[in-house]
Design a protein around this motif. Structure first.
Motif, short mmCIF file in Angstrom:
data_model
loop_
_atom_site.label_atom_id
_atom_site.label_comp_id
_atom_site.label_asym_id
_atom_site.label_seq_id
_atom_site.Cartn_x
_atom_site.Cartn_y
_atom_site.Cartn_z
N LEU A 152 -1.51 -0.34 5.56
CA LEU A 152 -0.12 -0.33 5.10
C LEU A 152 0.04 -0.88 3.68
CD1 LEU A 152 2.71 0.50 5.85
CD2 LEU A 152 3.03 -1.72 6.94
N PRO A 153 -0.61 -1.99 3.30
CA PRO A 153 -0.46 -2.46 1.92
C PRO A 153 -0.95 -1.42 0.89
CG PRO A 153 -1.36 -4.21 3.29
CD PRO A 153 -1.40 -2.95 4.12
N ILE A 154 -1.98 -0.67 1.24
CA ILE A 154 -2.47 0.39 0.36
C ILE A 154 -1.43 1.50 0.26
CG2 ILE A 154 -4.29 2.07 -0.04
CD1 ILE A 154 -5.17 -0.85 -0.31
N GLN A 155 -0.79 1.83 1.37
CA GLN A 155 0.23 2.86 1.34
C GLN A 155 1.41 2.45 0.47
OE1 GLN A 155 1.35 4.99 4.86
NE2 GLN A 155 -0.48 4.39 6.00
N ILE A 156 1.82 1.20 0.57
CA ILE A 156 2.94 0.73 -0.24
C ILE A 156 2.59 0.76 -1.72
CG2 ILE A 156 4.42 -1.27 -0.72
CD1 ILE A 156 4.14 -1.99 2.28
N ALA A 157 1.39 0.31 -2.05
CA ALA A 157 0.96 0.36 -3.44
C ALA A 157 0.85 1.81 -3.92
CB ALA A 157 -0.39 -0.35 -3.60
N SER A 158 0.34 2.69 -3.07
CA SER A 158 0.20 4.10 -3.45
C SER A 158 1.55 4.73 -3.75
CB SER A 158 -0.50 4.87 -2.33
OG SER A 158 -1.80 4.38 -2.11
N ALA A 159 2.55 4.37 -2.97
CA ALA A 159 3.89 4.91 -3.21
C ALA A 159 4.35 4.56 -4.62
CB ALA A 159 4.86 4.39 -2.16
N ARG A 160 4.11 3.33 -5.02
CA ARG A 160 4.50 2.90 -6.36
C ARG A 160 3.72 3.67 -7.43
NH1 ARG A 160 5.78 -2.12 -8.90
NH2 ARG A 160 5.98 -1.68 -11.14
N VAL A 161 2.43 3.89 -7.18
CA VAL A 161 1.60 4.57 -8.17
C VAL A 161 2.02 6.04 -8.30
CG1 VAL A 161 -0.75 5.20 -8.82
CG2 VAL A 161 -0.32 3.01 -7.74
N TRP A 162 2.27 6.72 -7.19
CA TRP A 162 2.73 8.11 -7.28
C TRP A 162 4.07 8.22 -7.99
CZ3 TRP A 162 -0.51 11.81 -6.94
CH2 TRP A 162 -1.57 11.80 -6.05
N GLY A 163 4.84 7.16 -7.94
CA GLY A 163 6.15 7.17 -8.58
C GLY A 163 6.12 6.88 -10.06
N ALA A 181 0.56 -8.99 4.46
CA ALA A 181 0.87 -9.15 5.89
C ALA A 181 0.74 -7.83 6.64
CB ALA A 181 2.28 -9.71 6.06
N GLY A 182 0.87 -6.72 5.91
CA GLY A 182 0.74 -5.41 6.54
C GLY A 182 -0.64 -5.11 7.08
N PHE A 183 -1.65 -5.87 6.63
CA PHE A 183 -2.99 -5.68 7.19
C PHE A 183 -3.02 -6.09 8.67
CE2 PHE A 183 -4.40 -6.09 2.66
CZ PHE A 183 -4.98 -4.84 2.56
N GLY A 184 -2.02 -6.80 9.10
CA GLY A 184 -1.93 -7.21 10.50
C GLY A 184 -1.24 -6.20 11.40
N ARG A 185 -0.93 -5.02 10.87
CA ARG A 185 -0.25 -3.98 11.64
C ARG A 185 -1.05 -2.69 11.60
NH1 ARG A 185 5.33 -3.25 8.83
NH2 ARG A 185 5.37 -1.52 10.33
N TYR A 186 -0.93 -1.90 12.67
CA TYR A 186 -1.49 -0.56 12.63
C TYR A 186 -0.65 0.27 11.67
CZ TYR A 186 -4.49 -1.39 16.70
OH TYR A 186 -5.44 -1.87 17.55
N PRO A 187 -1.28 0.94 10.72
CA PRO A 187 -0.50 1.71 9.74
C PRO A 187 -0.07 3.07 10.29
CG PRO A 187 -2.83 1.88 9.25
CD PRO A 187 -2.72 0.93 10.42
#
Length: 392
Positions: free
Chosen positions: A277-288, A55-61
């Protein structure tokens, strides 16, 4: 009209190799070892996180990076290098490090240094975006040999003081592409001291820092902090492409002093492409997550051992300290690449395509770069073919 300042780029910037090899295409089994595109599996849960947050693809990141992503990056940096970063002022998300390495020069390179045209230092051979960034900002690119004699890292200490006084930026890649050399603490201390003396910034490209044999390569900012250097002195660039086998995610970060990051953020507000935004959320998990990084590293360590066994008897062979490239002496790199392709179906990159002629000499002319990214059995098959074709 193609701008004249871009008219003489290295051959690697054009499809010359592809045209050359396609013209002599062999039949049979082909092994691709030219491009550093990781082939190991990325964490399976990455796709699930992206789907869950679609759903985050529907928002400006957020342009600079979502708070949870910046916090995760700062957490990673603290674990890996022992350096505490203020996520709000010292970190910015990137659409891959190439964007950051280019735009940081746009944001931070002055039009003049002491009333003269600025200089941008870079190793030779080098990742091509360094030179293009220098040309784009009107600076003079200066190619510092990175050869066996210098430990395959640029030795800036031997440059003339008058030149160093014009330097605005020095690009350094550690672990280095293509040679796999690591800048140790002594190297960083010497370069940072030089930068403090002549007042230039160091752009440390550290995207291969999680792929190594035994000892984690030190980071430039890590050493700068220990020295008490100007906090604006070092800017570092990292990526999930190699660390986590996610080159298509286009996710990385830049970290530096608050002033540097503020200026890069200001430029990116107009010219950048923020991560969805979905990429950013996934990236946060990967960096962690560090577990998958250790697993990935162990796969490359197995590949180092295979390469060492296959090429151990080849004169001049030196396995990489880190990264995933072999830098093999081959007489004439372009001729060797063509011979390997036509006779064995193995594609490698001529070293000269990563270097630049200086005073009629290209320090990479005699080498080929071999990417150890294919599955282990395929890679082993390709390396044996290369050895038997070029060295027996």
């Amino acid at each position: 009209m193609f701008p004249e300042r871009f008219s003489n780029l290295p051959a690697y910037a054009f499809p010359r190799l592809r045209a050359l090899l396609d013209h002599h295409a062999p039949g049979g089994d082909v092994v691709h070892m030219t491009i550093g595109e990781p082939k190991h599996a990325f964490p399976a849960w990455v796709a699930d996180i992206i789907a869950e947050n679609a759903a985050g693809f529907g928002r400006y990141p957020p342009n600079d990076g979502a708070p949870e992503l910046l916090d995760a990056i700062a957490g990673y940096f603290g674990r890996r290098f022992g350096v505490s970063l203020d996520a709000a002022t010292q970190v910015m998300a990137l659409n891959g490090t190439r964007e950051g390495l280019y735009n940081a020069a746009m944001a931070l390179c002055p039009e003049e240094v002491r009333g003269k045209r600025p200089v941008v230092l870079m190793p030779n051979p080098f990742y091509q975006v360094y030179m293009i960034a220098a040309i784009s900002v009107g600076a003079e690119p200066v190619f510092v040999p990175a050869t066996e004699a210098t430990g395959h890292l640029p030795d800036c200490t031997g440059l003339a003081p008058e030149l160093l006084d014009r330097v605005a930026i020095a690009y350094v890649c550690s672990p280095s592409n293509p040679q796999g050399a690591v800048a140790d603490e002594a190297y960083w201390r010497e370069l940072i001291a030089l930068a403090e003396k002549h007042d230039f910034r160091i752009f440390a490209d550290e995207c291969y820092c999680e792929i190594y044999r035994d000892t984690p390569p030190p980071g430039a900012m890590q050493i700068a902090r220990q020295m008490g250097a100007d906090p604006e002195r070092v800017v570092v660039f990292h990526s999930l492409s190699k660390r986590s086998n996610l080159p298509g995610l286009r996710s990385g970060f830049v970290a530096g002093g608050p002033e540097c990051i503020a200026r890069i953020r200001q430029l990116r507000a107009y010219s950048g492409a923020p991560l969805p935004l979905p990429i950013q959320i996934a990236s946060a998990r990967v960096w962690g997550c560090d577990e998958h990084v250790a697993e990935n590293r162990s796969l490359y360590q197995e590949k180092y051992a295979i390469a060492d066994e296959i090429f151990g008897g080849v004169p001049g062979y030196a396995g990489p300290e880190a990264g995933f490239f072999l830098w093999l002496p081959a007489g004439n790199g372009e001729e060797a690449a063509l011979k390997a392709w036509t006779e064995t179906g193995v594609r490698v990159l001529p070293g000269a395509y990563l270097g630049r002629d200086v005073d009629g000499v290209n320090p990479a002319q005699e080498f080929i770069r071999v990417a150890l990214v294919a599955p282990k059995e395929e890679m082993q098959r390709g390396l044996i073919r290369l050895r038997d074709c070029l060295y027996d």
